[in-house]
Enzyme design. Structure first.
Site: not given
Ligand code: 1YM
Length: 647
Positions: A434, A507, A509, A511
């Site tokens: 990403e 990641d 997180d 997102d």
């Protein structure tokens, strides 16, 4: 007979009759090669023990004598299964001179011999029954309520420790089996409630009317649910479709018999583009399909084409294909037969060809009749199939134009891909990363001999809300498709796959989790073999770096951070441990990325598995589909697990 407690038959003084020696040899064989009888000694074999015992209770229900089954996980991972059937026979058997109960629990394959009709082939994957469970249990107790008495018998590792005796009186009939799997035989003896619960729910759907209580009684984990579906597999379809929008209200149900076989089929269309067919033979799930599914698919395509012509919805030479007919279809097929043949890699495919004919005939007759009687439903289904047909045509054109473009331009691999040198896909891996900046670090940090990097950026298409033609032309997905090289959908050909490890690196997180879920949805819906073969992984980047002096350690969660911090401090409470948080992949330099996330020697990868297609379908529909309310509820219920829910 306490001599039978001995493991080694040569050590006992008692003279054995021929039948007794057979008993010992029989169950010793199970303990020598447990895998042959229950598939494996891993968690799946452990759970299989429960299914074997429950199958006997289900058989009793199928015979019409039992309507309540209770399955409990007790403290210490002891299992108790109880039913309200006739109770296992306790009378002395002529051939052996032993009580039938003893024979059932000490002679291999005893169940079948007493079968007495019905579909007594049900059995689990291997249909081996109670004696196998007994052989693999540290201890097992059976209590039979019958003739106003309670009969009890006890065993240890298959050997009798208490002969059958009457221990009291009773006002009902039934069987209770309590056992503790033998830790000498299993890698792990901890039961998973969800695994048992899912199987019991399935059994309740497949055996309409039977009430199954599933309970976890282990301290601190208490939960229970009663499952009881008068509608049988009709309710199974409603259950699978619960978060989808149906095209017609009523679930279509068909059944029929021929000779000793029977078939029932329930189906309902919804407005999604996905096909969910769940099939069973003798209550055993057949994820690889087989003759029952073939017969169904053939009949469905024929009936819909014939109906379309007759109702003047399909004009001239217009036709809809099998796939067109199954877009948005949810279907449960259950067949019962006397001698089921299971084939395929995992013995999960039904091989009896007579069943293809039976299912084909049932669906041909009954579905045609249903559509005649319900023309509005017929029209809705046909229109859906015709729309699917047009979309498939558009997708084919899109694919061809991409092929032409590739042929003209010569460059088949996407520009952003940094490919590896090795050509053998079994040795190579691709990181789908990403963001451009993480992509840059990954390109610098990788081992280019076998690691390829494909950066993705921008907003990814949600394939759950898009039709196939949109997916083919999508500029975010196209690089993924060409880099992997194996095509899409029904044309997916894994012999062309360019990497056998497809690693999603995003990641830790919200997102990152979103991107990961979008990519997984795409793989699940359009490159399913990739997931089935276990080729898809998620990279697990660390969250914290802890340093004390020259020692550096990584932590992947807050708990781990605290644990490592304590370890680094050791006996010295004043020692200074430096803790820094990795904000994201993009902030790591090439070295850090290699060390923490890409070096095969030190990295952590999670393999993505989809053991339960129904569950996966449910989760993807929920997370990525149209209905907002169930999604909100799901996320609220699972907020804590949200980051990890796709594993
Ligand atoms: C908790 C597990 O095993 N129930 C059970 C098993 C049997 C019967 C009833 C039964 C079957 C028959 C006649 C028959 C079994 N009997 C045998 C055998 N629950 C559980 N409930 N009477 C009772 O099939 O004719 C094997 S299993 F072989 F002894 F008949």
């Amino acid at each position: 007979m306490s001599e039978q407690k001995e493991h080694n038959p040569t050590m006992v003084e008692h003279e054995y009759s021929a039948s007794e020696i057979q008993v010992l040899e029989g169950l010793e064989a199970v303990r020598k090669r447990p895998g042959m009888y229950i598939g494996s000694t891993s968690s799946s074999g452990l759970h299989h023990l429960v299914y074997e015992i429950v199958d006997n209770a289900i058989d009793e229900a199928l015979a019409g004598y039992c309507d309540q089954i209770t399955v409990e996980i007790l403290e210490g991972d002891v299992i108790r299964v109880t039913d309200n059937g006739r109770g296992i026979p306790v009378d002395i058997q002529a051939q052996t001179g032993r009580p039938a109960l003893e024979v059932v629990y000490t002679v291999l394959h005893a169940g079948g011999k007493f079968g007495g009709g019905g579909y007594k082939v049900s059995g689990g994957l291997h249909g081996v029954g109670a004696s196998v469970v007994n052989a693999l249990s540290e201890w097992l107790e059976v209590r039979v309520h019958k003739n106003g008495q309670i009969y009890e018998m006890k065993f240890s590792r298959g050997n009798i420790t208490q002969e059958m005796k009457i221990i009291g009186t009773t006002d009902h009939t039934g069987t209770e089996v309590v056992f503790k799997p033998d830790p000498q035989m299993f890698e792990d003896t901890v039961y998973d409630y969800d695994t048992l619960h899912k199987r019991m729910r399935e059994q309740a759907f497949l055996n309409a009317g039977v009430r199954i209580l599933m309970a976890d009684r282990r301290p601190g984990q208490e939960q229970e649910e009663t499952m009881h579906y008068e509608g049988g597999i009709r309710e199974f379809v409603t259950f699978i479709n619960k978060n989808k929008t149906p095209l017609h209200e009523q679930v279509i149900y068909m059944s029929g018999t021929r000779d000793d076989s029977m078939a029932e089929i329930a189906l309902q269309y919804n407005d999604s583009y996905n096909e969910v067919i769940v099939s069973f033979a003798n209550n055993v799930h057949t994820p690889e399909g087989g003759m029952h599914e073939e017969g169904f698919k053939r009949a469905l395509t024929n009936v819909l084409n014939a109906y379309g012509k007759k109702a003047n919805l399909l004009k001239g030479d217009d036709k809809v294909s099998g796939e067109d007919c199954r877009e948005g279809l949810t279907c449960v097929i259950s067949v019962k037969l006397t001698e089921a043949q299971f084939e395929g890699q995992t013995k999960a495919k039904l091989g009896n060809s007579e069943i293809r004919t039976l299912v084909n005939n049932v669906v041909s007759d009954k579905l045609e009749q249903f559509l005649e009687e319900n023309p509005a439903v017929g029209k809705a289904i046909l229109e859906k199939a015709m729309m699917a047909n047009r979309a498939r045509e558009a997708a084919r054109r899109a694919r061809e134009s991409i092929r032409r473009k590739n042929a003209l331009e010569g460059a088949t691999l996407p520009g952003k891909l940094a490919d590896c040198n090795e050509r053998d896909p079994a040795l190579t891996e691709i990181y789908i990363v990403e963001g451009d900046s993480a992509g840059g670090s990954a390109k610098q940090g990788r081992d280019s001999r076998f690691q390829a990097i494909l950066p993705l950026w921008g907003k990814m298409l949600n394939v759950e809300k898009a039709r196939a033609d949109k997916v083919y032309g999508n500029d975010k997905l196209q690089p993924v498709i060409t880099a992997l090289g194996a095509g899409l959908g029904d044309e997916f050909d894994d012999s062309k796959l360019r990497y056998h490890k497809v690693i999603i690196m995003a990641d830790a997180d919200v997102d990152g989790s979103h991107i990961r879920t979008l990519l997984l949805t795409f793989f699940f819906r359009f490159m399913r073999p990739l997931i089935d073969r276990g080729y898809v992984y998620a990279a697990v980047p660390p969250l914290f770096k802890l340093t004390r002096g020259k020692t550096t350690r990584l932590a992947f969660s807050e708990e781990e951070r605290d644990k490592i911090s304590a370890e680094l401090r050791g006996d010295n409470p004043n020692a200074k441990v430096d803790i820094s948080r990795f904000k994201g992949l993009g902030e790591m330099d090439a070295h850090e990325l290699w060390d923490t996330t890409m070096n095969p020697e030190t990295r952590t990868l999670k393999r993505i598995t989809m053991e339960d297609a129904v569950k996966a379908d449910e989760i993807f529909t929920l997370l990525m589909g149209e209905k907002v309310e169930p999604r909100r509820e799901y996320i609220e219920r699972n907020a804590f697990k949200a980051v990890n829910l796709d594993y």
